[in-house]
Write a protein that holds these residues in place. Structure first.
Motif, short mmCIF file in Angstrom:
data_model
loop_
_atom_site.label_atom_id
_atom_site.label_comp_id
_atom_site.label_asym_id
_atom_site.label_seq_id
_atom_site.Cartn_x
_atom_site.Cartn_y
_atom_site.Cartn_z
N ARG A 54 28.84 8.45 -6.84
CA ARG A 54 29.74 7.78 -7.79
C ARG A 54 30.91 8.68 -8.18
NH1 ARG A 54 24.92 6.19 -10.28
NH2 ARG A 54 25.26 7.74 -11.94
N ARG A 55 30.64 9.98 -8.32
CA ARG A 55 31.69 10.91 -8.72
C ARG A 55 32.55 11.39 -7.56
NH1 ARG A 55 27.34 13.42 -11.43
NH2 ARG A 55 27.53 15.18 -9.99
N GLY A 56 32.22 10.95 -6.36
CA GLY A 56 32.98 11.35 -5.18
C GLY A 56 32.66 12.74 -4.69
N LYS A 57 31.55 13.32 -5.16
CA LYS A 57 31.14 14.64 -4.72
C LYS A 57 30.46 14.61 -3.35
CE LYS A 57 32.31 16.67 -8.62
NZ LYS A 57 33.43 17.64 -8.69
N LEU A 58 29.85 13.48 -3.05
CA LEU A 58 29.17 13.29 -1.76
C LEU A 58 29.52 11.93 -1.21
CD1 LEU A 58 25.47 14.51 -2.29
CD2 LEU A 58 27.24 15.67 -0.96
N SER A 59 29.55 11.83 0.11
CA SER A 59 29.66 10.51 0.73
C SER A 59 28.29 9.85 0.69
CB SER A 59 30.13 10.64 2.18
OG SER A 59 29.12 11.25 2.97
N ALA A 60 28.26 8.54 0.82
CA ALA A 60 26.98 7.83 0.84
C ALA A 60 26.12 8.32 1.99
CB ALA A 60 27.23 6.32 0.94
N ALA A 61 26.76 8.63 3.13
CA ALA A 61 26.01 9.10 4.29
C ALA A 61 25.38 10.47 4.04
CB ALA A 61 26.93 9.16 5.51
N ASP A 62 26.14 11.37 3.38
CA ASP A 62 25.60 12.69 3.08
C ASP A 62 24.46 12.61 2.07
OD1 ASP A 62 27.29 13.97 4.82
OD2 ASP A 62 28.77 14.53 3.29
N ALA A 63 24.59 11.73 1.09
CA ALA A 63 23.52 11.56 0.12
C ALA A 63 22.26 11.02 0.79
CB ALA A 63 23.97 10.61 -1.00
N GLU A 64 22.43 10.08 1.68
CA GLU A 64 21.27 9.53 2.40
C GLU A 64 20.63 10.58 3.28
OE1 GLU A 64 18.41 6.83 3.03
OE2 GLU A 64 20.11 6.64 1.65
N ALA A 65 21.45 11.44 3.89
CA ALA A 65 20.90 12.52 4.72
C ALA A 65 20.10 13.49 3.87
CB ALA A 65 22.04 13.25 5.43
N GLY A 66 20.58 13.77 2.65
CA GLY A 66 19.83 14.63 1.75
C GLY A 66 18.48 14.04 1.39
N ARG A 67 18.48 12.75 1.08
CA ARG A 67 17.21 12.06 0.78
C ARG A 67 16.24 12.16 1.95
NH1 ARG A 67 20.89 8.17 -1.48
NH2 ARG A 67 20.56 7.87 -3.72
N ASP A 68 16.78 11.98 3.15
CA ASP A 68 15.93 11.99 4.35
C ASP A 68 15.34 13.37 4.62
OD1 ASP A 68 16.44 9.32 4.74
OD2 ASP A 68 17.97 9.62 6.29
N ARG A 69 16.00 14.42 4.13
CA ARG A 69 15.50 15.78 4.36
C ARG A 69 14.45 16.20 3.34
NH1 ARG A 69 20.99 16.76 6.20
NH2 ARG A 69 21.70 17.17 4.06
N LEU A 70 14.17 15.35 2.35
CA LEU A 70 13.22 15.70 1.29
C LEU A 70 11.89 14.99 1.47
CD1 LEU A 70 12.67 16.93 -1.61
CD2 LEU A 70 13.39 14.69 -2.48
N ALA A 71 10.82 15.76 1.34
CA ALA A 71 9.46 15.21 1.29
C ALA A 71 8.77 15.77 0.05
CB ALA A 71 8.67 15.59 2.55
N VAL A 72 8.15 14.91 -0.74
CA VAL A 72 7.40 15.34 -1.92
C VAL A 72 5.92 15.28 -1.57
CG1 VAL A 72 6.92 14.92 -4.35
CG2 VAL A 72 9.21 14.47 -3.44
N LEU A 73 5.24 16.41 -1.70
CA LEU A 73 3.85 16.54 -1.26
C LEU A 73 2.95 16.89 -2.43
CD1 LEU A 73 4.48 18.65 1.99
CD2 LEU A 73 4.31 16.16 1.79
N PRO A 74 1.70 16.40 -2.41
CA PRO A 74 0.78 16.65 -3.53
C PRO A 74 0.03 17.97 -3.44
CG PRO A 74 -0.25 15.16 -1.98
CD PRO A 74 1.13 15.43 -1.45
N ASP A 75 0.11 18.66 -2.30
CA ASP A 75 -0.68 19.87 -2.12
C ASP A 75 0.00 20.80 -1.14
OD1 ASP A 75 -2.91 21.66 -1.06
OD2 ASP A 75 -4.00 20.53 -2.59
N LEU A 76 -0.03 22.08 -1.43
CA LEU A 76 0.58 23.07 -0.54
C LEU A 76 -0.06 23.07 0.84
CD1 LEU A 76 2.65 25.37 -0.25
CD2 LEU A 76 0.92 26.93 -1.16
N ASP A 77 -1.33 22.71 0.91
CA ASP A 77 -2.02 22.68 2.20
C ASP A 77 -1.40 21.67 3.17
OD1 ASP A 77 -3.77 24.65 1.43
OD2 ASP A 77 -5.36 23.26 0.83
N GLU A 78 -0.63 20.73 2.65
CA GLU A 78 0.02 19.75 3.53
C GLU A 78 1.30 20.28 4.16
OE1 GLU A 78 0.39 15.77 2.20
OE2 GLU A 78 -1.52 15.77 1.11
N CYS A 79 1.73 21.47 3.74
CA CYS A 79 2.91 22.10 4.35
C CYS A 79 2.50 22.85 5.60
CB CYS A 79 3.55 23.07 3.37
SG CYS A 79 4.22 22.31 1.89
N ALA A 80 3.24 22.67 6.66
CA ALA A 80 2.98 23.42 7.89
C ALA A 80 3.27 24.90 7.65
CB ALA A 80 3.83 22.88 9.03
N ALA A 81 2.64 25.74 8.46
CA ALA A 81 2.81 27.18 8.31
C ALA A 81 4.21 27.62 8.75
CB ALA A 81 1.75 27.92 9.12
#
Length: 285
Positions: A54-81
Motif C-alpha cells: 500500500r505504501r509503495g515500498k514493495l510491489s505486489a509480486a515482491d510481497a508475494e515472493a516474500g510470503r512464499d519464502r516463509l514457513a512457520v513451523l511448530p518444532d525445531l526438529d522439523e527444520c532440515a539440518a
C-alpha cells in the motif's frame, strides 16, 4: 552453506527478523511452539507485506515472493539440518536461551546467533560444542525500520564468523557495529540508563511522560523519547534487561519500583495497549 534462515521465537523481534530475512531472499523457517502465537505472527507478517504494498515500498509480486519464502513451523526438529543461520529470539532468560541454543546447534547451522539485548555471549555459549560459530546479533524494534544491527563478538567467536555476520547485515539492509561481549553491549547499556532515569522522573513527579519525552526529542534531537521507546520495546523486556545489568554492574541499574509495578499489572506498552501511553491499533494516543 544453504540459503536457509531459521528464526526461533515468533514474538515481536522474531517475526521482524523473519520478515526482513524473507525480504532479503532467504528461505525462512520461523519456529514457534505456541500455536496461538504462531497464528498471530503469521497474521502480523501478512499485514506487514500488505502495508508495504500500500505504501509503495514493495510491489505486489515482491510481497508475494516474500510470503512464499516463509514457513512457520511448530518444532525445531522439523527444520532440515545445516541452514545458513539460526537466530534465537526467545525471551531474555538465560536458562531458556541456553536450552534453545543447544537444540539449535544440533541442526548444524553455519552461523548460530542470539538476538539477546543484554545477556553476555560468553554465558550463552556455555555448553555449546562449537562456540566459534556463535555470536550475538542484536536487532532493533521494529526490525523492518531500524537500520542498526549490533554484532556481539564472544571470546570464542571465530574471526571468519564475525565477517560472515557483517556480510549478513549488509544483505539484510542493516548497518552493523561490532562490539565486545560485555553485559548490555553498547546500545542496551546506554539506552536502558536513560530509560530507567526517565521512569524515575515520572515516579518523582518531575513532569508528564510526554513532556519528558519532548525534552529529549527537542532538546537532544532524539528521534523518540525514552518513555515512548520503552513502550515500543516492551516494559517487560526493559525490566529483564535492567535486572541483567543490575547483576553485572550493581544497583545503578536497579529497576524503579514503578517499572516493576507496571509490568506486574500487565501494562507492557504498545503490545498490551497501555504503558506510559495508551495505544490503539498500534498507534500512540
Amino acid at each position: 552453506m544453504t540459503d536457509r534462515f531459521v528464526v526461533i521465537g515468533a514474538g515481536t523481534m522474531g517475526l521482524g527478523i523473519a520478515y526482513v530475512a524473507a525480504g532479503a531472499g532467504f528461505a525462512v523457517e520461523l519456529v514457534e511452539v505456541d500455536a496461538g502465537r504462531a497464528t498471530a505472527a503469521t497474521d502480523s507478517l501478512h499485514r506487514l507485506w500488505d502495508a508495504a504494498v500500500r505504501r509503495g515500498k514493495l510491489s505486489a509480486a515482491d510481497a508475494e515472493a516474500g510470503r512464499d519464502r516463509l514457513a512457520v513451523l511448530p518444532d525445531l526438529d522439523e527444520c532440515a539440518a545445516q541452514p545458513a543461520i539460526i537466530v534465537e529470539a526467545v525471551p531474555e532468560r538465560l536458562d531458556l536461551k541456553r536450552s534453545v541454543l543447544a537444540a539449535a546447534e544440533a541442526r548444524q547451522p553455519a552461523l548460530l546467533a542470539s538476538n539477546t539485548s543484554s545477556i553476555p555471549i560468553g554465558e550463552l555459549a556455555t555448553g555449546l560444542r562449537a562456540p566459534d560459530r556463535f555470536l550475538g546479533l542484536h536487532f532493533f524494534n521494529p526490525v523492518w525500520v531500524m537500520s542498526l544491527l549490533e554484532v556481539v563478538v564472544g571470546a570464542a567467536t571465530a574471526p571468519d564468523r564475525v565477517q560472515d555476520a557483517v556480510a549478513l547485515a549488509g544483505r539484510l539492509g542493516k548497518d552493523p557495529i561490532v562490539v565486545r561481549d560485555m553485559p548490555g553491549f553498547a546500545t542496551s547499556r546506554l539506552g536502558v540508563t536513560l530509560g530507567l532515569e526517565a521512569i524515575r522522573m515520572v515516579a518523582d513527579g518531575v513532569a508528564s511522560p510526554s513532556d519528558i519525552d519532548k525534552a529529549m526529542v527537542l532538546g537532544y534531537r532524539h528521534p523518540v523519547g525514552p518513555l515512548e521507546l520503552t513502550d515500543l520495546v516492551g516494559l517487560d523486556v526493559r525490566l529483564d534487561i535492567a535486572r541483567t545489568l543490575q547483576r553485572s554492574y550493581g544497583d545503578r541499574f536497579a529497576p524503579p519500583p514503578l517499572l516493576v509495578e507496571m509490568v506486574t499489572e500487565g501494562r507492557l506498552g504498545k503490545k498490551s495497549g497501555a504503558g506510559f501511553y495508551r495505544w490503539e491499533g498500534g498507534v500512540r494516543q
